[in-house]
Write a protein that holds these residues in place. Sequence first.
Motif, PDB file in Angstrom:
ATOM      1  N   TYR A  25      43.401  34.324  14.240  1.00 45.79           N
ATOM      2  CA  TYR A  25      42.606  33.917  15.392  1.00 45.79           C
ATOM      3  C   TYR A  25      41.248  34.609  15.270  1.00 45.79           C
ATOM      4  CZ  TYR A  25      47.106  32.482  17.323  1.00 45.79           C
ATOM      5  OH  TYR A  25      48.329  31.898  17.520  1.00 45.79           O
ATOM      6  N   VAL A  26      40.256  33.875  14.796  1.00 41.77           N
ATOM      7  CA  VAL A  26      38.970  34.489  14.501  1.00 41.77           C
ATOM      8  C   VAL A  26      38.207  34.759  15.783  1.00 41.77           C
ATOM      9  CG1 VAL A  26      38.841  33.415  12.236  1.00 41.77           C
ATOM     10  CG2 VAL A  26      37.863  32.236  14.203  1.00 41.77           C
ATOM     11  N   GLY A  27      37.252  35.668  15.667  1.00 41.05           N
ATOM     12  CA  GLY A  27      36.428  36.035  16.804  1.00 41.05           C
ATOM     13  C   GLY A  27      35.740  37.345  16.507  1.00 41.05           C
ATOM     14  N   ASP A  28      34.997  37.849  17.457  1.00 38.63           N
ATOM     15  CA  ASP A  28      34.269  39.109  17.298  1.00 38.63           C
ATOM     16  C   ASP A  28      35.135  40.254  17.797  1.00 38.63           C
ATOM     17  OD1 ASP A  28      32.009  37.752  16.340  1.00 38.63           O
ATOM     18  OD2 ASP A  28      31.307  37.348  18.389  1.00 38.63           O
ATOM     19  N   LEU A  29      35.608  41.093  16.857  1.00 42.51           N
ATOM     20  CA  LEU A  29      36.483  42.224  17.184  1.00 42.51           C
ATOM     21  C   LEU A  29      35.780  43.519  16.841  1.00 42.51           C
ATOM     22  CD1 LEU A  29      39.287  43.354  18.011  1.00 42.51           C
ATOM     23  CD2 LEU A  29      39.958  43.137  15.607  1.00 42.51           C
ATOM     24  N   ASP A  30      35.726  44.412  17.808  1.00 44.64           N
ATOM     25  CA  ASP A  30      35.156  45.742  17.610  1.00 44.64           C
ATOM     26  C   ASP A  30      36.154  46.791  18.073  1.00 44.64           C
ATOM     27  OD1 ASP A  30      32.570  44.924  16.650  1.00 44.64           O
ATOM     28  OD2 ASP A  30      32.084  44.348  18.722  1.00 44.64           O
ATOM     29  N   GLY A  31      36.003  48.013  17.539  1.00 43.84           N
ATOM     30  CA  GLY A  31      36.869  49.101  17.940  1.00 43.84           C
ATOM     31  C   GLY A  31      37.821  49.513  16.834  1.00 43.84           C
ATOM     32  N   SER A  32      38.669  50.491  17.127  1.00 46.59           N
ATOM     33  CA  SER A  32      39.587  51.061  16.148  1.00 46.59           C
ATOM     34  C   SER A  32      41.032  50.766  16.538  1.00 46.59           C
ATOM     35  CB  SER A  32      39.381  52.582  16.071  1.00 46.59           C
ATOM     36  OG  SER A  32      40.382  53.196  15.289  1.00 46.59           O
ATOM     37  N   ILE A  33      41.810  50.223  15.565  1.00 47.71           N
ATOM     38  CA  ILE A  33      43.218  49.913  15.777  1.00 47.71           C
ATOM     39  C   ILE A  33      44.045  50.603  14.705  1.00 47.71           C
ATOM     40  CG2 ILE A  33      44.954  48.090  15.948  1.00 47.71           C
ATOM     41  CD1 ILE A  33      42.703  46.152  16.651  1.00 47.71           C
ATOM     42  N   GLU A  34      44.947  51.495  15.137  1.00 45.97           N
ATOM     43  CA  GLU A  34      45.874  52.162  14.223  1.00 45.97           C
ATOM     44  C   GLU A  34      47.297  51.783  14.624  1.00 45.97           C
ATOM     45  OE1 GLU A  34      45.230  56.357  13.827  1.00 45.97           O
ATOM     46  OE2 GLU A  34      43.065  56.155  14.150  1.00 45.97           O
ATOM     47  N   VAL A  35      48.070  51.316  13.649  1.00 46.30           N
ATOM     48  CA  VAL A  35      49.427  50.859  13.914  1.00 46.30           C
ATOM     49  C   VAL A  35      50.360  51.428  12.837  1.00 46.30           C
ATOM     50  CG1 VAL A  35      50.958  48.884  14.196  1.00 46.30           C
ATOM     51  CG2 VAL A  35      48.578  48.718  14.931  1.00 46.30           C
ATOM     52  N   ALA A  36      51.350  52.209  13.264  1.00 46.05           N
ATOM     53  CA  ALA A  36      52.369  52.760  12.351  1.00 46.05           C
ATOM     54  C   ALA A  36      51.727  53.439  11.146  1.00 46.05           C
ATOM     55  CB  ALA A  36      53.322  51.665  11.914  1.00 46.05           C
ATOM     56  N   GLY A  37      50.688  54.218  11.389  1.00 42.44           N
ATOM     57  CA  GLY A  37      50.038  54.954  10.325  1.00 42.44           C
ATOM     58  C   GLY A  37      49.051  54.150   9.492  1.00 42.44           C
ATOM     59  N   LEU A  38      48.832  52.906   9.828  1.00 39.58           N
ATOM     60  CA  LEU A  38      47.929  52.035   9.082  1.00 39.58           C
ATOM     61  C   LEU A  38      46.677  51.748   9.896  1.00 39.58           C
ATOM     62  CD1 LEU A  38      50.534  49.406   7.760  1.00 39.58           C
ATOM     63  CD2 LEU A  38      49.692  51.452   6.567  1.00 39.58           C
ATOM     64  N   ILE A  39      45.546  51.646   9.204  1.00 40.54           N
ATOM     65  CA  ILE A  39      44.308  51.206   9.835  1.00 40.54           C
ATOM     66  C   ILE A  39      44.294  49.693   9.765  1.00 40.54           C
ATOM     67  CG2 ILE A  39      41.806  51.357   9.844  1.00 40.54           C
ATOM     68  CD1 ILE A  39      43.224  54.015  10.373  1.00 40.54           C
ATOM     69  N   ALA A  40      44.399  49.030  10.914  1.00 39.47           N
ATOM     70  CA  ALA A  40      44.577  47.583  10.932  1.00 39.47           C
ATOM     71  C   ALA A  40      43.469  46.847  10.194  1.00 39.47           C
ATOM     72  CB  ALA A  40      44.672  47.089  12.374  1.00 39.47           C
ATOM     73  N   ALA A  41      42.242  47.342  10.292  1.00 40.66           N
ATOM     74  CA  ALA A  41      41.109  46.673   9.651  1.00 40.66           C
ATOM     75  C   ALA A  41      41.239  46.652   8.136  1.00 40.66           C
ATOM     76  CB  ALA A  41      39.803  47.352  10.058  1.00 40.66           C
ATOM     77  N   GLU A  42      42.058  47.559   7.568  1.00 43.90           N
ATOM     78  CA  GLU A  42      42.219  47.639   6.124  1.00 43.90           C
ATOM     79  C   GLU A  42      43.470  46.918   5.638  1.00 43.90           C
ATOM     80  OE1 GLU A  42      42.281  51.803   5.322  1.00 43.90           O
ATOM     81  OE2 GLU A  42      40.226  52.156   6.066  1.00 43.90           O
ATOM     82  N   GLU A  43      44.204  46.283   6.565  1.00 42.73           N
ATOM     83  CA  GLU A  43      45.474  45.649   6.227  1.00 42.73           C
ATOM     84  C   GLU A  43      45.389  44.126   6.401  1.00 42.73           C
ATOM     85  OE1 GLU A  43      48.006  47.398   4.995  1.00 42.73           O
ATOM     86  OE2 GLU A  43      46.877  49.272   5.242  1.00 42.73           O
ATOM     87  N   THR A  44      46.406  43.453   5.886  1.00 42.94           N
ATOM     88  CA  THR A  44      46.538  42.010   6.061  1.00 42.94           C
ATOM     89  C   THR A  44      47.634  41.716   7.090  1.00 42.94           C
ATOM     90  OG1 THR A  44      48.207  41.807   4.326  1.00 42.94           O
ATOM     91  CG2 THR A  44      45.876  41.655   3.649  1.00 42.94           C
ATOM     92  N   VAL A  45      47.728  40.467   7.509  1.00 43.95           N
ATOM     93  CA  VAL A  45      48.828  40.067   8.387  1.00 43.95           C
ATOM     94  C   VAL A  45      50.159  40.342   7.697  1.00 43.95           C
ATOM     95  CG1 VAL A  45      49.922  38.129   9.569  1.00 43.95           C
ATOM     96  CG2 VAL A  45      47.431  38.307   9.537  1.00 43.95           C
ATOM     97  N   SER A  46      50.225  40.092   6.405  1.00 48.78           N
ATOM     98  CA  SER A  46      51.460  40.291   5.650  1.00 48.78           C
ATOM     99  C   SER A  46      51.891  41.753   5.651  1.00 48.78           C
ATOM    100  CB  SER A  46      51.273  39.795   4.210  1.00 48.78           C
ATOM    101  OG  SER A  46      52.423  40.059   3.437  1.00 48.78           O
ATOM    102  N   SER A  47      50.955  42.658   5.356  1.00 48.67           N
ATOM    103  CA  SER A  47      51.332  44.077   5.285  1.00 48.67           C
ATOM    104  C   SER A  47      51.671  44.632   6.660  1.00 48.67           C
ATOM    105  CB  SER A  47      50.208  44.885   4.641  1.00 48.67           C
ATOM    106  OG  SER A  47      49.008  44.779   5.388  1.00 48.67           O
ATOM    107  N   LEU A  48      50.964  44.207   7.685  1.00 46.16           N
ATOM    108  CA  LEU A  48      51.252  44.694   9.033  1.00 46.16           C
ATOM    109  C   LEU A  48      52.572  44.150   9.566  1.00 46.16           C
ATOM    110  CD1 LEU A  48      47.728  44.518  10.723  1.00 46.16           C
ATOM    111  CD2 LEU A  48      49.072  46.579  10.293  1.00 46.16           C
ATOM    112  N   SER A  49      52.947  42.946   9.128  1.00 48.23           N
ATOM    113  CA  SER A  49      54.174  42.344   9.664  1.00 48.23           C
ATOM    114  C   SER A  49      55.428  43.065   9.209  1.00 48.23           C
ATOM    115  CB  SER A  49      54.250  40.858   9.286  1.00 48.23           C
ATOM    116  OG  SER A  49      54.371  40.709   7.886  1.00 48.23           O
ATOM    117  N   ARG A  50      55.333  43.888   8.166  1.00 49.16           N
ATOM    118  CA  ARG A  50      56.490  44.699   7.771  1.00 49.16           C
ATOM    119  C   ARG A  50      56.704  45.852   8.742  1.00 49.16           C
ATOM    120  NH1 ARG A  50      56.968  45.514   1.311  1.00 49.16           N
ATOM    121  NH2 ARG A  50      58.894  46.443   2.094  1.00 49.16           N
ATOM    122  N   LYS A  51      55.657  46.219   9.458  1.00 47.57           N
ATOM    123  CA  LYS A  51      55.743  47.295  10.443  1.00 47.57           C
ATOM    124  C   LYS A  51      55.917  46.754  11.864  1.00 47.57           C
ATOM    125  CE  LYS A  51      54.737  50.701   7.528  1.00 47.57           C
ATOM    126  NZ  LYS A  51      55.613  51.872   7.273  1.00 47.57           N
TER     127      LYS A  51
END
Length: 607
Positions: free
Chosen positions: A75-101
């Motif tokens: 879902y594209v759009g303008d996203l700002d800010g910091s998101i950390e999930v299960a030790g991962l930086i969301a901006a550096e991950e893909t949907v695939s890698s995050l979905s394992r967590k």
Amino acid sequence: MRPSSFQANQQGPQQAAPIIKLQDIQFQYPGAENMALHNIQLTVQPGEFIAIAGTNGSGKSTLCKCLNGLIPNYYVGDLDGSIEVAGLIAAEETVSSLSRKVAYVFQDFENQLVRPTVYDEACFAPLNYGFSDYRERGLRALSMLGIDHLKDQWIWQLSGGQKHLTALAGALSLDPEIIIIDEPVAQLDPFHARLIYDKLKLLNEKHGKTIIVIEHHTEFIADYCNRVVLMDSGTIRWVKPVHEALSAVDELAELHILPPQVTLAVCTLEAASGKAKSEDSSPYPITIDEAAPYFEKMLKSSITLSDVPTDKPISNNELIKQPLITFANVSYSYKTIARTMHPVIRNMSISFYEGDRIALVGNNGAGKSTLLKLLSGIRRPTEGLLTVCGHITKQSSPELLSDFVSYIYQNPEEMFIEDSVRKDVEYFLKARGIADYHPFVDEILERLRLTALQDRDGRLLSGGQQRRATLAIGLAMRPTVMLLDEPTASLDAASRREMTEMLAQLQDHVKSTIIATHDMQLVAEWANRVIVMHDGCVALDTDERSLFSHVAILKQAGLIAPQIALLSQRLGFEPPCLSVNEFTARLIRNINPSNPFEQEEITVGSN
């Protein structure tokens, strides 16, 4: 004084490194005038069970889609800010890698079912991630949810609730650290709704999973969650322990969120006595177990039947000789892929009459939606005779029957075929060549508060707006019989109240209304006749007040009475109360018969 024990167990797990941390999150969809999320700050500890509450359109789903990478990768759009999930930086991950967590079960869960059978769906995610034990993972997930008996069923054969459970099984098979479920009970019967939450509780307490639910039903929040995140217009208004959150009755009412019925009852009684809740007072009871001792102290004598009218009204069968609808030994089956016949409706004989406000209830797969499709002509009986408004459905086309019957689908989006609400409302009238229909359409749009939305695409409206629009489409057909499938599913309290009011108004326009629903509070407050279905048969045909005394049938059909009815039964009220106002009225009359209860003066929120 309320018991102070309600303050116990308000704190979440011990502080540790957060499993979710959101800082300064802003998000705006392309072309949108306003921010969908604004200045979001949220920290979640491992092992918490959190509810995200708020009205339709407040940003709940958008917030959760930031946690598994769907925003901004899908879902594209303008996203700002910091998101950390299960030790991962969301901006550096893909949907695939995050979905394992992070496992996510969507509100429109059917869109995430991609395999032909239940077993294939449960195994799909671990298979694609290369887990050698993908079969065992799939079977274990199905077993946890009690649907392993469905493993060989084709997805298209399942009821809506069964599909929902299958989608959850597919998410569980990856053994994620975080499980997010958007509207977990929206299409489930009360038994399976409780089962879902019991399984989530097991995952949370035994396996340490962090659970996040987007939920409108505060009774489930009260029973299972430890914190509540309240959203309003794309922002987080506050995050509070569950007792403190659900005791904020006035603030919740301001946002059209209904606290549990037992909480409303206590609040209503205190308002009647002139008490004002202070900031340092103990929280209100939010569960039946907490509320029962509070009310037991108030009772000085037993509640008697004289508190409620006991004269059973003359049935429609006695007043009207000719039924609108007659099932005579009707059965319906469909052919499976294996070329065997699967029965859905079994030898049904029943009649419906003018003035009936009928609620079809029962467990998932009982045949409720199929019954509505038979009435609309979308399906035809394989055996027996079904007559609707004088027409035998086997001999009549759906187009002919649509002159008498309006069918409002469970998924509102299926009702929209034009690019504006007004065009959708006009569609039937134009197709029938009805002259000068514009004033009639104007009246319907005005009645359902859709005038300002008439040029909007119905598919882009909020859930509550879509429900209103589909009802307008149905009313424009000027039906004799109105059919609605799960009319209050996924609606917030304000939209649900609107839908209940609109259903009451249908009496002026249609002769009979039939709804298939799992919303037992709607059944108690709206219906005058309840048909309990089980395994394709009519297990019980009764009125709304007698329904909850049939304990064995309710259990068989996976039905659970509304919270206020269960509380009144526990306190010995006979018959049980069907609304908060009725409960408080009877209680006050019992305590002080000389001081009649004036409902209008002390009502808080809605029942």
